[in-house]
Scaffold this motif. Structure first.
Motif, PDB file in Angstrom:
ATOM      1  N   ARG A   1      57.531  19.992  45.211  1.00  0.00           N
ATOM      2  CA  ARG A   1      57.793  19.311  46.485  1.00  0.00           C
ATOM      3  C   ARG A   1      59.259  18.889  46.578  1.00  0.00           C
ATOM      4  O   ARG A   1      59.898  19.055  47.634  1.00  0.00           O
ATOM      5  CB  ARG A   1      56.878  18.080  46.593  1.00  0.00           C
ATOM      6  N   ALA A   2      59.823  18.371  45.481  1.00  0.00           N
ATOM      7  CA  ALA A   2      61.240  17.983  45.504  1.00  0.00           C
ATOM      8  C   ALA A   2      62.128  19.196  45.718  1.00  0.00           C
ATOM      9  O   ALA A   2      63.149  19.132  46.419  1.00  0.00           O
ATOM     10  CB  ALA A   2      61.601  17.280  44.196  1.00  0.00           C
ATOM     11  N   LEU A   3      61.735  20.324  45.134  1.00  0.00           N
ATOM     12  CA  LEU A   3      62.518  21.534  45.313  1.00  0.00           C
ATOM     13  C   LEU A   3      62.531  21.976  46.767  1.00  0.00           C
ATOM     14  O   LEU A   3      63.583  22.353  47.316  1.00  0.00           O
ATOM     15  CB  LEU A   3      61.952  22.647  44.412  1.00  0.00           C
TER      16      LEU A   3
ATOM     17  N   GLN B   1      66.905  20.464  53.081  1.00  0.00           N
ATOM     18  CA  GLN B   1      68.140  19.749  53.395  1.00  0.00           C
ATOM     19  C   GLN B   1      69.341  20.690  53.356  1.00  0.00           C
ATOM     20  O   GLN B   1      70.230  20.613  54.203  1.00  0.00           O
ATOM     21  CB  GLN B   1      68.330  18.596  52.398  1.00  0.00           C
ATOM     22  N   GLY B   2      69.353  21.577  52.383  1.00  0.00           N
ATOM     23  CA  GLY B   2      70.450  22.536  52.301  1.00  0.00           C
ATOM     24  C   GLY B   2      70.462  23.466  53.493  1.00  0.00           C
ATOM     25  O   GLY B   2      71.516  23.829  54.019  1.00  0.00           O
TER      26      GLY B   2
ATOM     27  N   VAL C   1      62.079  20.033  49.385  1.00  0.00           N
ATOM     28  CA  VAL C   1      62.848  19.055  50.167  1.00  0.00           C
ATOM     29  C   VAL C   1      64.338  19.346  50.055  1.00  0.00           C
ATOM     30  O   VAL C   1      65.067  19.362  51.052  1.00  0.00           O
ATOM     31  CB  VAL C   1      62.522  17.622  49.690  1.00  0.00           C
ATOM     32  N   ARG C   2      64.813  19.599  48.825  1.00  0.00           N
ATOM     33  CA  ARG C   2      66.235  19.904  48.648  1.00  0.00           C
ATOM     34  C   ARG C   2      66.614  21.190  49.349  1.00  0.00           C
ATOM     35  O   ARG C   2      67.686  21.298  49.947  1.00  0.00           O
ATOM     36  CB  ARG C   2      66.558  19.996  47.163  1.00  0.00           C
ATOM     37  N   ALA C   3      65.723  22.186  49.313  1.00  0.00           N
ATOM     38  CA  ALA C   3      66.022  23.451  49.985  1.00  0.00           C
ATOM     39  C   ALA C   3      66.085  23.255  51.495  1.00  0.00           C
ATOM     40  O   ALA C   3      66.953  23.821  52.177  1.00  0.00           O
ATOM     41  CB  ALA C   3      64.970  24.495  49.614  1.00  0.00           C
TER      42      ALA C   3
ATOM     43  N   ASP D   1      69.303  22.775  56.553  1.00  0.00           N
ATOM     44  CA  ASP D   1      69.789  22.021  57.721  1.00  0.00           C
ATOM     45  C   ASP D   1      71.312  21.911  57.704  1.00  0.00           C
ATOM     46  O   ASP D   1      71.968  22.079  58.745  1.00  0.00           O
ATOM     47  CB  ASP D   1      69.163  20.623  57.734  1.00  0.00           C
TER      48      ASP D   1
END
Length: 482
Positions: free
Chosen positions: A412-414, A420-421, A416-418, A423
């Motif tokens: 899930r964290a992966l 954000q990147g 989310v970071r993807a 966007d």
């Protein structure tokens, strides 16, 4: 103040020469012979050495007293007649007593002993030590022939132990470059003379054995006096060679020089160049061997073809004979001819290969069930072992749940970071869009060749342009000057 007197080199040398020769008009000196040289003039040049110093000496031809009937030092009369001068048998390592005068050789600015008389004083200290060590190591089996191993034939991995800048390494590599068919040589640089040399030589041999990479160890050094080669007479170096698990080839000094390392090694070369010759044959010899094998192959092929052709001709003549033979006889001859041809057809060779393939497949099919049964047996043993451990399934289940939870949170964290990147990249991409300003009322002017107009100076009166706005293109024409 009195001015200092400045002497020329010649004047100072003459003063030193006079003082030295006046103080030591005749002296007796005992020492060991080293650096012996016999030029064609007949004079003998050498050095007298002991533990702390070295003295240059010259024994001129006229003072060598060849053929004396008595000893000029002791007065002893030789019963066997004339005795050759010691100058003819003088050799490095010999300890002698000399009588003569000290003189200065002005051309080189060195002092030397001009020998008038010389008498052998027995074997030198180093020779006596060499003989003592040789007996000691021989008693331990260092030189036993039955422990010596043969060198590998044409080695491809070689460890070379020597000084990195001496003539020995250059001679070895020069000869090796024209022999064999390619080898990797790793140089292990060591001192080959001096107090630290034995430890470095022994350490290099031990390191090579620990690496277990090389097929053979080669120890080489150029020629020299007994003192120069003494590092290879040390018990430390000889013990390392004796204990080596890898065969050792030694090429120390010249052919007349024999060290304890030479005697301990599995093989000895007369010189460093000879060491390379012992390891690999000349490349020209390999080419000759290859040419000989190629010729033998051609001869074998020719003989086989001649034999096969003779067999076929014999069968062909047998078929062509009419001579009252019956149809049955002709049929039998044809069958014989067919069978003879069958021995030389590709189909027969292919059938043999298919037969071997089938046999291999049968073996493989028989081996697979046995392998599966063995693995199942091991699996049953492991399962029984796991069942005997109390609480193991529960612990494994808890660990599995913990790992699943970590995997879920990490995934899930992966994401989310993807996201954000993504966007951020979208925003940056929109900022670089050249059509974005059109939404705010701006326009772009293009020429007929598609290039954009950035300055009025780029246009001429009457030139057609295309104005791009948010909703589309507007054709226009330039009027007036720029």
């Amino acid at each position: 103040m009195q001015e200092a007197r400045v002497l020329s080199v010649s004047a100072l040398t003459r003063a030193v020469k006079g003082a030295l020769e006046g103080t030591f008009p005749f002296v007796w000196v005992r020492g060991q012979v080293t650096n012996l040289s016999r030029p064609s003039s007949g004079h003998v040049y050498f050095s007298l050495c002991d533990e702390g110093a070295s003295l240059a000496a010259v024994w001129f031809k006229g003072a060598q007293r060849a053929g004396e009937r008595f000893d000029p030092l002791t007065g002893e009369v030789f019963e066997d007649g004339h005795k050759p001068s010691l100058a003819t048998s003088l050799k490095n390592g010999l300890e002698i007593v000399c009588a003569g005068r000290l003189s200065v050789y002005a051309a080189r600015g060195v002092y030397q002993l001009v020998v008038e008389l010389a008498q052998e004083a027995g074997l030198g200290r180093l020779h006596e030590e060499f003989e003592r060590l040789k007996k000691e190591l021989a008693a331990k089996g260092y030189f036993a022939l039955e422990r010596k191993r043969p060198l590998p034939g044409r080695p491809t991995r070689l460890a070379l132990v020597t000084a990195p800048t001496g003539a020995a390494v250059h001679d070895f590599l020069r000869v090796a470059a024209g022999r064999g068919y390619g080898s990797e040589i790793r140089l292990h640089p060591v001192l080959v003379q001096g107090a630290a040399a034995p430890g470095q030589i022994a350490g290099a041999v031990q390191k090579i054995n620990a690496e277990a990479w090389a097929e053979v160890i080669v120890l080489i050094r150029g020629g020299g006096s007994l003192e120069d080669l003494w590092a290879f007479n040390s018990p430390e170096a000889a013990q390392a060679v004796f204990s080596s698990q890898i065969p050792v080839l030694a090429g120390i000094g010249h052919e007349v020089d024999v060290s304890l390392v030479d005697m301990t090694a599995d093989a000895r070369a007369a010189t460093p160049s000879h060491a390379a010759q012992l390891l690999w044959p000349e490349r020209a010899e390999l080419r000759r061997s290859l040419a000989t094998l190629a010729r033998a192959l051609e001869r074998g092929k020719a003989v086989r073809l001649e034999r096969d052709e003779a067999c076929l001709d014999s069968l062909r003549r047998l078929l062509q004979r009419e001579g009252g033979r019956t149809i049955a006889q002709k049929g039998e001859a044809l069958n014989l001819f067919d069978r003879a041809l069958a021995w030389h057809t590709p189909q027969r060779r292919l059938a043999g290969q298919e037969e071997r393939l089938a046999l291999t497949l049968d073996r493989l099919q028989a081996a697979v069930p046995r392998s599966l049964e063995a693995k199942e047996s091991v699996l049953r043993v492991l399962r029984l072992g796991l069942e005997r451990v109390p609480g193991l399934p529960e612990r494994l289940g808890r660990n599995l749940g913990f790992l699943e939870d970590r995997l879920f949170r990490g995934g899930r964290a992966l994401f989310v970071r993807a996201g954000q990147g993504l966007d951020l990249a979208t925003v940056r991409l929109q900022g670089l869009n050249p059509l974005a300003p059109l939404e705010r009322g701006y326009a772009l002017a293009r020429k007929t060749d598609g290039s954009y107009v950035r300055s009025p100076a780029q246009t001429v009166p009457g030139e057609p342009l295309t104005i791009t706005v948010r909703d589309g293109d507007i054709p226009v024409r330039v009027e007036g000057g720029n």
